[in-house]
Design a protein around this motif. Structure first.
Motif, PDB file in Angstrom:
ATOM      1  N   ASP A  51     -27.440 110.330 -85.678  1.00 15.85           N
ATOM      2  CA  ASP A  51     -26.120 110.878 -85.452  1.00 15.85           C
ATOM      3  C   ASP A  51     -25.566 110.529 -84.075  1.00 15.85           C
ATOM      4  O   ASP A  51     -24.352 110.402 -83.928  1.00 15.85           O
ATOM      5  N   ASP A  52     -26.426 110.391 -83.075  1.00 13.40           N
ATOM      6  CA  ASP A  52     -25.876 110.255 -81.734  1.00 13.40           C
ATOM      7  C   ASP A  52     -26.779 109.390 -80.869  1.00 13.40           C
ATOM      8  O   ASP A  52     -27.095 109.742 -79.744  1.00 13.40           O
ATOM      9  N   ALA A  53     -27.213 108.265 -81.408  1.00 15.30           N
ATOM     10  CA  ALA A  53     -28.100 107.384 -80.648  1.00 15.30           C
ATOM     11  C   ALA A  53     -27.621 105.942 -80.789  1.00 15.30           C
ATOM     12  O   ALA A  53     -26.767 105.635 -81.626  1.00 15.30           O
ATOM     13  N   TYR A  54     -28.172 105.079 -79.940  1.00 12.21           N
ATOM     14  CA  TYR A  54     -27.775 103.682 -79.945  1.00 12.21           C
ATOM     15  C   TYR A  54     -29.005 102.811 -79.748  1.00 12.21           C
ATOM     16  O   TYR A  54     -29.952 103.201 -79.072  1.00 12.21           O
ATOM     17  N   ILE A  55     -28.971 101.603 -80.344  1.00 10.31           N
ATOM     18  CA  ILE A  55     -29.905 100.566 -79.936  1.00 10.31           C
ATOM     19  C   ILE A  55     -29.208  99.816 -78.804  1.00 10.31           C
ATOM     20  O   ILE A  55     -28.089  99.330 -78.964  1.00 10.31           O
ATOM     21  N   LEU A  56     -29.877  99.757 -77.644  1.00  6.64           N
ATOM     22  CA  LEU A  56     -29.312  99.086 -76.476  1.00  6.64           C
ATOM     23  C   LEU A  56     -30.177  97.880 -76.141  1.00  6.64           C
ATOM     24  O   LEU A  56     -31.391  97.917 -76.319  1.00  6.64           O
ATOM     25  N   ALA A  57     -29.550  96.808 -75.650  1.00  4.42           N
ATOM     26  CA  ALA A  57     -30.299  95.670 -75.107  1.00  4.42           C
ATOM     27  C   ALA A  57     -30.251  95.784 -73.592  1.00  4.42           C
ATOM     28  O   ALA A  57     -29.169  95.899 -73.016  1.00  4.42           O
ATOM     29  N   VAL A  58     -31.439  95.798 -72.954  1.00 10.28           N
ATOM     30  CA  VAL A  58     -31.500  95.936 -71.499  1.00 10.28           C
ATOM     31  C   VAL A  58     -32.256  94.750 -70.912  1.00 10.28           C
ATOM     32  O   VAL A  58     -33.093  94.151 -71.570  1.00 10.28           O
ATOM     33  N   GLY A  59     -31.947  94.424 -69.668  1.00 12.46           N
ATOM     34  CA  GLY A  59     -32.557  93.286 -68.986  1.00 12.46           C
ATOM     35  C   GLY A  59     -33.788  93.700 -68.198  1.00 12.46           C
ATOM     36  O   GLY A  59     -34.181  94.862 -68.202  1.00 12.46           O
ATOM     37  N   PRO A  60     -34.412  92.711 -67.499  1.00  7.55           N
ATOM     38  CA  PRO A  60     -35.669  92.978 -66.785  1.00  7.55           C
ATOM     39  C   PRO A  60     -35.520  93.986 -65.649  1.00  7.55           C
ATOM     40  O   PRO A  60     -36.515  94.559 -65.214  1.00  7.55           O
ATOM     41  N   GLU A  61     -34.265  94.190 -65.171  1.00  6.16           N
ATOM     42  CA  GLU A  61     -34.097  95.175 -64.096  1.00  6.16           C
ATOM     43  C   GLU A  61     -34.377  96.590 -64.607  1.00  6.16           C
ATOM     44  O   GLU A  61     -34.583  97.508 -63.824  1.00  6.16           O
ATOM     45  N   PHE A  62     -34.410  96.750 -65.944  1.00  9.87           N
ATOM     46  CA  PHE A  62     -34.786  98.046 -66.504  1.00  9.87           C
ATOM     47  C   PHE A  62     -36.296  98.036 -66.723  1.00  9.87           C
ATOM     48  O   PHE A  62     -36.788  97.698 -67.787  1.00  9.87           O
ATOM     49  N   THR A  63     -37.023  98.354 -65.654  1.00 14.84           N
ATOM     50  CA  THR A  63     -38.485  98.378 -65.697  1.00 14.84           C
ATOM     51  C   THR A  63     -38.933  99.515 -66.611  1.00 14.84           C
ATOM     52  O   THR A  63     -38.150 100.423 -66.894  1.00 14.84           O
ATOM     53  N   PRO A  64     -40.195  99.476 -67.074  1.00 12.32           N
ATOM     54  CA  PRO A  64     -40.665 100.580 -67.919  1.00 12.32           C
ATOM     55  C   PRO A  64     -40.444 101.946 -67.275  1.00 12.32           C
ATOM     56  O   PRO A  64     -40.045 102.893 -67.954  1.00 12.32           O
ATOM     57  N   ALA A  65     -40.632 102.037 -65.962  1.00 13.87           N
ATOM     58  CA  ALA A  65     -40.454 103.339 -65.300  1.00 13.87           C
ATOM     59  C   ALA A  65     -38.985 103.764 -65.351  1.00 13.87           C
ATOM     60  O   ALA A  65     -38.667 104.922 -65.617  1.00 13.87           O
ATOM     61  N   ARG A  66     -38.079 102.778 -65.132  1.00 13.52           N
ATOM     62  CA  ARG A  66     -36.655 103.117 -65.137  1.00 13.52           C
ATOM     63  C   ARG A  66     -36.201 103.483 -66.549  1.00 13.52           C
ATOM     64  O   ARG A  66     -35.423 104.416 -66.744  1.00 13.52           O
ATOM     65  N   ARG A  67     -36.736 102.735 -67.541  1.00  9.92           N
ATOM     66  CA  ARG A  67     -36.382 103.057 -68.927  1.00  9.92           C
ATOM     67  C   ARG A  67     -36.850 104.456 -69.278  1.00  9.92           C
ATOM     68  O   ARG A  67     -36.136 105.219 -69.921  1.00  9.92           O
ATOM     69  N   ALA A  68     -38.061 104.797 -68.820  1.00  8.11           N
ATOM     70  CA  ALA A  68     -38.584 106.137 -69.123  1.00  8.11           C
ATOM     71  C   ALA A  68     -37.705 107.196 -68.470  1.00  8.11           C
ATOM     72  O   ALA A  68     -37.392 108.216 -69.078  1.00  8.11           O
ATOM     73  N   ALA A  69     -37.270 106.928 -67.237  1.00 11.38           N
ATOM     74  CA  ALA A  69     -36.431 107.901 -66.527  1.00 11.38           C
ATOM     75  C   ALA A  69     -35.098 108.093 -67.247  1.00 11.38           C
ATOM     76  O   ALA A  69     -34.537 109.185 -67.243  1.00 11.38           O
ATOM     77  N   LEU A  70     -34.596 107.018 -67.881  1.00 10.82           N
ATOM     78  CA  LEU A  70     -33.319 107.097 -68.598  1.00 10.82           C
ATOM     79  C   LEU A  70     -33.525 107.510 -70.057  1.00 10.82           C
ATOM     80  O   LEU A  70     -32.595 107.484 -70.842  1.00 10.82           O
TER      81      LEU A  70
END
Ligand SMILES: [Zn+2]
Ligand SMILES: [Zn+2]
Length: 646
Positions: A51-70
């Motif tokens: 209902d309220d989610a997206y598949i996003l494409a992210v680049g290498p600047e989105f490290t695993p830690a940053r992805r987890a934080a987001l």
């Protein structure tokens, strides 16, 4: 999950064709940063996931830690494999459809399939992000580990036999079509639970290619087919914009909803999901491409399309169903002609609505909400010295099969063994703070999460380091401008490195660990304090120091020494002890100030430049006290006083 092979429960491994690119699932949750801010940060929206989610494409600047934080989740390979895939005969080759994220380039898609040992089969009616592939069942897990792969499901016999088929690109939302991995959208027109829905229908524009009364009766026949299996009641509506109304519109090209039709062939129709999540009045509306060669019944040419078959499929979307993975079912995305619903479709519609003829009141019963509990350990540790955690727990509520996954901001992600009773035998911990999220997901996609933090402390290992040469402790005088220290450190298995540092600025790494040599170290004139530090594997350390005095001329000058208290060298007292105080200095460096008494007592004064003794015991009569200052080269100076106790 019952019957899963062990390797499918192992931690998620993932491959990506473009270094650093990742497709992640991100739930909007009205959180900050919002979607617009993420897009400004270079994130691309690839697909809307109701209902309220997206598949996003992210680049290498989105490290695993940053992805987890987001709160961006990578999609585990486990979730990309359709339940309809037959995995019992592993030697068998199967024909499959691999769905790729829509931003993945066609040549990348084909390369990935080839690398994983799948043969690409050409078919003229495939949807743009689908690839028809044939290959071994045991290659599926490896294929699903590719970041670019969104979903894998079985190909129908018609595709396998290269027959022409009708392809449906997926049900529409206000934000585009949804992926094959979305089985149902929202709760249906009856809201949560299995209830009954009263719906209107309206014919806004019919096609001139068929007699109007036949078009109407074919559409009504399709409505009745769904009403045979679910508590649905369809009645003619007053207007195309009435609420809770399925509006049928034949149109060509651009027809006002932002999703223009493409002329004859390819996309034949599209249908908007119920409200919510779609807005009224477009929710439930069925648009049919008027450029198609609409017919009633069997094909009359290679391009003719049976109206009933298409409307029957599109109505599934209008009622809230996504695509089925089961070839031959009405809701499978590729089809030729349907005359009735299949048991698979009947079962699917009954996950949204009560069965036809049932007396259930709307909205009831709602399945118990999904809940995730950790049973072992009973109390989660806030701190630990262990390198991993073992967890077991349960999942209650929700629908059918459930699975539990874990994600750590420090050590990656994985999937628990088991289902409603689950185990994570070893969740790795990194030294420091670990933020961990456990997620239970059921077969409808509902989720329950538990998050907690554990701090892993470095084991306090007793490291030891000793300097053996040129002196074990204290101070060492030299006239050489270079010095080499050596010594030992223990325990041998734990010492990873020995470092040295001089108080005069130089620093370096010693040769060896449990037996080490530091130097040659350049000395500055005067006092150089050399500190050696052993570093342990688990973060501990131990240090030792040696004072090295370097004089580039041979020091033959003795220290200066004064006794400042008592002021006289002859003292009369009735006290049983006396404390002496004084000063000392040297041209290079003082080593020590010591005292002796004629009574036989002796000791070391505290301080050097300004020194004092402990209380020196006095015998009755005459006591001769001698204070000696010694410099680092061994030169000494002494002073004495006579104390007479009466
Ligand atoms: Zn469809
Ligand atoms: Zn449309």
């Amino acid at each position: 999950m019952p019957g899963e092979s062990p390797e499918r429960q192992s931690a998620v491994r993932e491959k990506s064709w473009i270094e650093g690119r990742r497709h992640v699932l991100w739930r909007n949750e009205r959180s900050s940063p919002g979607l617009a801010e993420l897009e400004m940060d270079g994130v691309r929206v690839v697909k809307y996931v109701p209902d309220d989610a997206y598949i996003l494409a992210v680049g290498p600047e989105f490290t695993p830690a940053r992805r987890a934080a987001l709160r961006m989740e990578t999609i585990p390979a486990r979730l990309k494999l359709s339940r309809a895939l037959r995995r019992d005969q592993v030697q068998e080759r199967q024909t499959l459809i691999a769905e790729f994220h829509p931003d993945v380039e066609p040549e990348v898609i084909r390369s990935i399939a080839a690398i994983e040992g799948f043969r690409v089969r050409e078919h003229p009616d495939l949807l743009p992000n689908h690839l028809l592939i044939e290959g071994p069942v045991e290659g599926l897990d490896s294929l699903a580990q590719w970041d670019e792969v969104a979903y894998i499901f079985p190909a129908s016999a018609e595709l396998e036999e290269n027959m022409r088929v009708v392809a449906c690109p997926g049900a529409m939302t206000a934000q585009g079509t949804v992926g094959q991995y979305v089985a149902i959208v929202g709760d249906g027109w009856d809201g949560p639970g299995l209830g009954k829905a009263e719906l209107g229908y309206f014919f806004q524009q019919l096609t001139e290619k068929l007699p109007a009364h036949l078009t109407r009766s074919e559409i009504e026949r399709a409505l009745n087919e769904w009403a045979k299996y679910a508590s649905l009641n369809f009645t003619p509506a007053a207007s195309p914009v009435s609420l809770r109304t399925l509006n049928f519109l034949f149109a060509a090209g651009n027809h006002g909803d932002g999703y223009p039709f493409d002329g004859r062939g390819r996309v034949l129709a599209h249908t908007f999901y119920p409200a919510p999540p779609n807005p009224e009045p477009i929710a439930g509306d069925v648009h049919l491409d008027n450029d198609e060669e609409w017919v009633i019944g069997p094909d009359v040419s290679t391009r003719s399309v049976d109206l009933f078959s298409v409307v029957l499929h599109e109505l599934g979307h209008a009622l809230g169903l996504g695509h089925s993975d089961v070839p031959g079912s009405v809701m499978y995305p590729y089809y030729r002609r349907h005359t009735s619903l299949t048991p698979v479709d009947a079962e699917a519609i009954q996950t949204l609505y009560a069965p036809a003829g049932s007396t259930e009141t709307p909205g009831a019963p709602t399945p118990a909400p999904l809940a995730l509990a950790i049973t072992q350990p009973a109390v989660l540790p806030a701190t630990t010295t262990a390198s991993s955690l073992s967890l077991t727990g349960t999942v209650t509520g929700g629908s059918n099969d459930v699975w539990v996954s874990w994600q750590s901001d420090r050590t990656g992600a994985g999937i628990a063994a088991g289902g409603r009773s689950w185990t994570i035998p070893s969740l790795p911990l990194a030294i420091g703070l670990n933020n961990i999220i456990l997620t239970a997901t059921d077969s409808t996609g509902a989720q329950a999460t538990r998050s907690f933090s554990v701090t892993r402390l470095a084991e306090t290992e007793k490291l030891e380091i000793r300097i053996l040469s040129p002196a074990a402790s204290g101070s060492f005088a030299t006239s050489s401008s270079l010095i080499t220290l050596s010594g030992v450190a223990s325990p041998a298995a734990s010492v990873t490195q020995v470092r040295w540092q001089s108080s005069r600025g130089a620093a370096g790494i010693a040769q060896g660990t449990s037996a080490w040599t530091a130097g040659p170290i350049a000395l500055q004139p005067g006092v150089n304090i050399i500190t050696v530090t052993a570093l342990g594997a688990s973060g501990g350390s131990a240090s030792a120091s040696l004072v090295v005095v370097y004089s580039n001329v041979t020091d033959t000058t003795p220290p200066q020494l004064r006794i400042t208290y008592p002021a006289s060298t002859n003292v009369l007292t009735t006290a049983s002890s006396i404390r002496l105080q004084g000063t000392a200095s040297d041209n290079v460096g003082l080593a020590e100030v010591v005292w002796t008494s004629s009574s036989g007592a002796s000791g070391v004064a505290t301080g050097l430049a300004s020194w004092s003794t402990a209380a020196i015991p006095l015998l009755r009569g005459t006591n001769i006290l001698v204070v000696t200052a010694r410099d680092l080269a061994g030169n000494s100076t002494w002073r004495s006083i006579t104390v007479t106790r009466r």
